[in-house]
Design a protein around this motif. Structure first.
Motif, PDB file in Angstrom:
ATOM      1  N   HIS A 216       0.836  -1.200   0.000  1.00 32.03           N
ATOM      2  CA  HIS A 216       0.000   0.000   0.000  1.00 32.03           C
ATOM      3  C   HIS A 216       0.877   1.259   0.000  1.00 32.03           C
ATOM      4  CE1 HIS A 216      -3.948  -1.958   1.646  1.00 32.03           C
ATOM      5  NE2 HIS A 216      -3.341  -2.712   0.748  1.00 32.03           N
ATOM      6  N   LEU A 217       1.926   1.226   0.783  1.00 38.10           N
ATOM      7  CA  LEU A 217       2.822   2.392   0.837  1.00 38.10           C
ATOM      8  C   LEU A 217       3.499   2.630  -0.514  1.00 38.10           C
ATOM      9  CD1 LEU A 217       4.547   2.067   4.346  1.00 38.10           C
ATOM     10  CD2 LEU A 217       2.639   3.525   3.681  1.00 38.10           C
ATOM     11  N   GLU A 218       3.971   1.558  -1.136  1.00 36.48           N
ATOM     12  CA  GLU A 218       4.597   1.713  -2.457  1.00 36.48           C
ATOM     13  C   GLU A 218       3.598   2.279  -3.460  1.00 36.48           C
ATOM     14  OE1 GLU A 218       6.698  -1.576  -4.066  1.00 36.48           O
ATOM     15  OE2 GLU A 218       8.007  -1.828  -2.314  1.00 36.48           O
ATOM     16  N   ALA A 219       2.368   1.774  -3.413  1.00 38.10           N
ATOM     17  CA  ALA A 219       1.340   2.276  -4.327  1.00 38.10           C
ATOM     18  C   ALA A 219       1.063   3.752  -4.075  1.00 38.10           C
ATOM     19  CB  ALA A 219       0.052   1.456  -4.166  1.00 38.10           C
ATOM     20  N   LEU A 220       1.019   4.142  -2.810  1.00 37.36           N
ATOM     21  CA  LEU A 220       0.741   5.545  -2.461  1.00 37.36           C
ATOM     22  C   LEU A 220       1.843   6.473  -2.963  1.00 37.36           C
ATOM     23  CD1 LEU A 220      -0.677   5.130   1.163  1.00 37.36           C
ATOM     24  CD2 LEU A 220      -1.890   6.120  -0.802  1.00 37.36           C
ATOM     25  N   PHE A 221       3.096   6.117  -2.694  1.00 39.62           N
ATOM     26  CA  PHE A 221       4.196   7.009  -3.068  1.00 39.62           C
ATOM     27  C   PHE A 221       4.423   7.037  -4.577  1.00 39.62           C
ATOM     28  CE2 PHE A 221       5.298   6.656   1.456  1.00 39.62           C
ATOM     29  CZ  PHE A 221       5.540   7.994   1.737  1.00 39.62           C
ATOM     30  N   LEU A 227       4.123   7.856 -11.198  1.00 36.25           N
ATOM     31  CA  LEU A 227       5.068   6.911 -11.797  1.00 36.25           C
ATOM     32  C   LEU A 227       4.432   5.565 -12.135  1.00 36.25           C
ATOM     33  CD1 LEU A 227       8.225   7.605  -9.572  1.00 36.25           C
ATOM     34  CD2 LEU A 227       7.907   8.229 -11.979  1.00 36.25           C
ATOM     35  N   LEU A 228       3.111   5.471 -11.977  1.00 39.06           N
ATOM     36  CA  LEU A 228       2.438   4.202 -12.265  1.00 39.06           C
ATOM     37  C   LEU A 228       1.761   4.201 -13.632  1.00 39.06           C
ATOM     38  CD1 LEU A 228       0.805   3.366  -8.798  1.00 39.06           C
ATOM     39  CD2 LEU A 228       2.960   2.524  -9.747  1.00 39.06           C
ATOM     40  N   SER A 229       1.813   5.321 -14.326  1.00 35.98           N
ATOM     41  CA  SER A 229       1.173   5.396 -15.656  1.00 35.98           C
ATOM     42  C   SER A 229       2.123   4.873 -16.726  1.00 35.98           C
ATOM     43  CB  SER A 229       0.768   6.842 -15.952  1.00 35.98           C
ATOM     44  OG  SER A 229      -0.107   7.322 -14.955  1.00 35.98           O
ATOM     45  N   VAL A 230       2.453   3.612 -16.614  1.00 34.52           N
ATOM     46  CA  VAL A 230       3.418   2.974 -17.519  1.00 34.52           C
ATOM     47  C   VAL A 230       2.682   1.919 -18.346  1.00 34.52           C
ATOM     48  CG1 VAL A 230       5.584   1.701 -17.689  1.00 34.52           C
ATOM     49  CG2 VAL A 230       5.237   3.335 -15.816  1.00 34.52           C
ATOM     50  N   ASP A 231       2.947   1.928 -19.634  1.00 35.94           N
ATOM     51  CA  ASP A 231       2.278   0.986 -20.538  1.00 35.94           C
ATOM     52  C   ASP A 231       3.151  -0.250 -20.733  1.00 35.94           C
ATOM     53  OD1 ASP A 231       0.567  -0.196 -22.289  1.00 35.94           O
ATOM     54  OD2 ASP A 231       1.133   1.050 -24.021  1.00 35.94           O
ATOM     55  N   THR A 232       3.044  -1.191 -19.817  1.00 35.58           N
ATOM     56  CA  THR A 232       3.818  -2.424 -19.930  1.00 35.58           C
ATOM     57  C   THR A 232       3.065  -3.544 -19.230  1.00 35.58           C
ATOM     58  OG1 THR A 232       5.948  -3.490 -19.464  1.00 35.58           O
ATOM     59  CG2 THR A 232       5.148  -1.921 -17.835  1.00 35.58           C
ATOM     60  N   GLU A 233       3.223  -4.774 -19.722  1.00 35.71           N
ATOM     61  CA  GLU A 233       2.577  -5.934 -19.112  1.00 35.71           C
ATOM     62  C   GLU A 233       3.434  -6.399 -17.937  1.00 35.71           C
ATOM     63  OE1 GLU A 233      -0.352  -7.291 -19.829  1.00 35.71           O
ATOM     64  OE2 GLU A 233      -0.723  -5.733 -21.344  1.00 35.71           O
ATOM     65  N   ASP A 234       3.084  -5.942 -16.768  1.00 37.99           N
ATOM     66  CA  ASP A 234       3.869  -6.281 -15.572  1.00 37.99           C
ATOM     67  C   ASP A 234       2.877  -6.510 -14.442  1.00 37.99           C
ATOM     68  OD1 ASP A 234       5.260  -5.690 -12.965  1.00 37.99           O
ATOM     69  OD2 ASP A 234       6.987  -5.513 -14.303  1.00 37.99           O
ATOM     70  N   LEU A 237       3.213  -4.135 -11.408  1.00 41.04           N
ATOM     71  CA  LEU A 237       2.731  -2.811 -11.774  1.00 41.04           C
ATOM     72  C   LEU A 237       1.202  -2.779 -11.733  1.00 41.04           C
ATOM     73  CD1 LEU A 237       2.922   0.071 -12.935  1.00 41.04           C
ATOM     74  CD2 LEU A 237       3.108  -0.963 -15.215  1.00 41.04           C
ATOM     75  N   GLN A 238       0.569  -3.779 -12.296  1.00 43.28           N
ATOM     76  CA  GLN A 238      -0.890  -3.823 -12.309  1.00 43.28           C
ATOM     77  C   GLN A 238      -1.460  -3.888 -10.892  1.00 43.28           C
ATOM     78  OE1 GLN A 238      -1.695  -7.185 -14.837  1.00 43.28           O
ATOM     79  NE2 GLN A 238      -1.164  -6.080 -16.725  1.00 43.28           N
ATOM     80  N   THR A 239      -0.776  -4.631 -10.013  1.00 43.28           N
ATOM     81  CA  THR A 239      -1.202  -4.706  -8.607  1.00 43.28           C
ATOM     82  C   THR A 239      -1.132  -3.325  -7.955  1.00 43.28           C
ATOM     83  OG1 THR A 239      -0.418  -6.986  -8.439  1.00 43.28           O
ATOM     84  CG2 THR A 239      -0.736  -5.775  -6.374  1.00 43.28           C
ATOM     85  N   HIS A 245      -5.408   3.087  -7.224  1.00 46.11           N
ATOM     86  CA  HIS A 245      -6.721   3.580  -7.651  1.00 46.11           C
ATOM     87  C   HIS A 245      -7.707   3.534  -6.482  1.00 46.11           C
ATOM     88  CE1 HIS A 245     -10.084   4.483 -10.282  1.00 46.11           C
ATOM     89  NE2 HIS A 245     -10.736   3.429  -9.757  1.00 46.11           N
ATOM     90  N   PHE A 246      -7.669   2.442  -5.721  1.00 44.05           N
ATOM     91  CA  PHE A 246      -8.554   2.311  -4.563  1.00 44.05           C
ATOM     92  C   PHE A 246      -8.205   3.345  -3.485  1.00 44.05           C
ATOM     93  CE2 PHE A 246      -8.941   0.520  -0.252  1.00 44.05           C
ATOM     94  CZ  PHE A 246     -10.320   0.457  -0.150  1.00 44.05           C
ATOM     95  N   LEU A 247      -6.910   3.464  -3.156  1.00 40.10           N
ATOM     96  CA  LEU A 247      -6.487   4.378  -2.091  1.00 40.10           C
ATOM     97  C   LEU A 247      -6.685   5.843  -2.488  1.00 40.10           C
ATOM     98  CD1 LEU A 247      -3.214   2.546  -0.975  1.00 40.10           C
ATOM     99  CD2 LEU A 247      -5.396   2.628   0.257  1.00 40.10           C
ATOM    100  N   LYS A 248      -6.510   6.139  -3.750  1.00 42.27           N
ATOM    101  CA  LYS A 248      -6.720   7.506  -4.230  1.00 42.27           C
ATOM    102  C   LYS A 248      -8.167   7.921  -4.013  1.00 42.27           C
ATOM    103  CE  LYS A 248      -6.272  10.412  -8.348  1.00 42.27           C
ATOM    104  NZ  LYS A 248      -5.979  10.430  -9.811  1.00 42.27           N
ATOM    105  N   GLN A 249      -9.090   7.023  -4.319  1.00 37.93           N
ATOM    106  CA  GLN A 249     -10.501   7.314  -4.107  1.00 37.93           C
ATOM    107  C   GLN A 249     -10.820   7.393  -2.610  1.00 37.93           C
ATOM    108  OE1 GLN A 249     -12.510   8.021  -6.708  1.00 37.93           O
ATOM    109  NE2 GLN A 249     -10.708   7.681  -8.011  1.00 37.93           N
ATOM    110  N   LYS A 250     -10.242   6.503  -1.847  1.00 39.66           N
ATOM    111  CA  LYS A 250     -10.512   6.445  -0.403  1.00 39.66           C
ATOM    112  C   LYS A 250     -10.069   7.725   0.304  1.00 39.66           C
ATOM    113  CE  LYS A 250      -9.375   3.711   3.726  1.00 39.66           C
ATOM    114  NZ  LYS A 250      -8.659   2.498   4.236  1.00 39.66           N
ATOM    115  N   TYR A 251      -8.866   8.234  -0.059  1.00 36.91           N
ATOM    116  CA  TYR A 251      -8.298   9.381   0.666  1.00 36.91           C
ATOM    117  C   TYR A 251      -8.376  10.692  -0.134  1.00 36.91           C
ATOM    118  CZ  TYR A 251      -6.322   5.833   3.797  1.00 36.91           C
ATOM    119  OH  TYR A 251      -6.157   4.796   4.681  1.00 36.91           O
TER     120      TYR A 251
END
Length: 421
Positions: A216-221, A227-234, A237-239, A245-251
């Protein structure tokens, strides 16, 4: 001609002090040249001057041109109402005080030996990376020790000003202010302002709620850093994308307008790596402000040096490109940078405001930390200036930026000593 030359002449009495006269033809005898503080207000405080036998006590103000009195609006500033003597290089205008009475004025150039003026110009005639580099060998090691300690105290005061300003921004929330400036310094010189914006958009109270979940912390920072708007099959990254997306809406979070840069950075300094290292740092130090609150542990938190990134980042510098596994722990040299630029200055300000004098202890910590390595420090080493600790390197960085680059040679102990030769 600069005003600091006038200050130099006056401070070190480089003028003919006999037969001094004001432009009004009054005899002057200097009993006390006054105290030079280099702060706002008149240039010399608590001076004592006989003018036609009458003793005057007060302050002395100096200008290259007498008209600078009005340019600087001293005529309406109460701090200048107690000026007893106006010392100028060019008397281009008559200056009067608030009561409409002409200020006693001394034209300094009439009493300065030409050799003093020539030495000043010669010293500044051939500017180099450091003006005095051809003369530095005349400044002895004992003088360097004293001057570097003064410079370090000045540098701490500069750090203090930034910390106090941050406290105002955070309504005196010490932990929030520390978190912001610590993350800022994780971005180093290239990305510091971007990392600071991340901290502003991602308050510490949110971090605390998610602190037991490293993903969650990595996703937040990384998400807040854009830095998560990357177009690659990973898969990882998708996780992170789904989590953010969930935390952005929550907070109700905001992202930085511009992502941090990777340009001309070594992979170990990529913003992705520095941000996930910050996550590891937080995970290993859940009570972040204990680094400041408990000064005895400030240089002994070696477990922070072992704060390792998550498994994914051991084999990646960026999303989608794998390499041989590396731990990528926070290095000792990087932790030392955090100490000298954030942790120790915060400790100094925090305990100072509690009424505890920790200056000597803080300076000792600086002496116990290895000197930084950069082009400025390399230059001073080539000039045979001793650099044994971070106190030395921090002092010399302060010297270069605030004295050498600003050409304040006559406010510098080195410049003064060399000029006095």
């Amino acid at each position: 001609m600069k005003e600091d030359f006038l200050h130099y002449v006056w401070r070190f009495k480089k003028l003919h002090i006999t037969s001094l006269k004001t432009v009004q033809n009054n005899n002057i005898v200097i009993k006390n040249f006054g105290l030079y503080l280099g702060t706002e207000g008149p240039d010399f405080f608590n001076s004592q001057v006989y003018i036609d036998g009458q003793l005057w006590a007060g302050n002395i103000e100096m200008h290259v041109n007498a008209s600078d009195w009005y340019v600087h609006h001293h005529e309406i500033d109460p701090a200048y109402q107690n000026v007893i003597l106006h010392v100028v290089w060019n008397n281009d205008i008559s200056v009067v005080n608030k009561a409409g009475k002409e200020l006693p004025t001394l034209v300094l150039k009439d009493y300065v030996n030409e050799d003093v003026f020539k030495a000043y110009h010669q010293f500044n005639a051939n500017p180099q990376y450091v003006f005095c580099e051809d003369y530095l060998h005349h400044f002895n090691s004992f003088d360097w020790i004293i001057w570097k300690e003064k410079l370090m105290v000045d540098r701490l005061e500069q750090f203090s000003n930034r910390i106090v300003a941050e406290l105002k921004q955070t309504n005196n929330n010490w932990e929030e202010a520390f978190y912001r400036l610590l993350l800022r310094n994780f971005g180093l010189n290239v990305n510091n302002e971007n990392f600071y914006e991340i901290a502003q958009n991602l308050p510490l109270k949110i971090i605390r709620k998610e602190q037991t979940h490293p993903i969650h912390l990595e996703a937040l920072f990384l998400g807040t850093a854009n830095l998560l708007s990357v177009d690659t099959e990973d898969f990882y990254l998708q996780t992170l994308q789904k989590t953010y997306h969930f935390l952005k809406q929550k907070y109700h979070l905001k992202q930085t307008a511009i992502p941090p840069t990777f340009f001309k950075l070594r992979p170990d300094n990529f913003p992705t790596i520095r941000l996930v290292q910050f996550v590891a740092f937080l995970f290993n130090q859940p009570f972040l402000f204990n680094l400041i609150r408990n000064p005895e542990t400030i240089c002994t938190n070696n477990h922070l040096l072992g704060a390792s990134v998550s498994d994914y980042w051991k084999t990646h510098y960026v999303f989608g490109k794998e390499h041989v596994a590396r731990n990528k722990t926070i290095s000792e040299s990087f932790y030392n940078l955090l100490l000298v630029n954030t942790i120790l200055p915060f400790q100094y300000v925090y305990h100072q405001q509690l009424g505890t004098d920790v200056l000597e202890e803080v300076l000792q910590h600086y002496q116990s930390i290895a000197a930084e390595k950069n082009s400025t420090i390399d230059l001073f080493k080539k000039l045979k200036v001793s650099v044994e600790s971070s106190l030395d390197s921090q002092a010399l960085l302060h010297l270069k930026k605030n004295y050498c680059d600003a050409r304040r040679c006559l406010s510098c102990e080195v410049g003064i000593k060399l000029m006095n030769r």
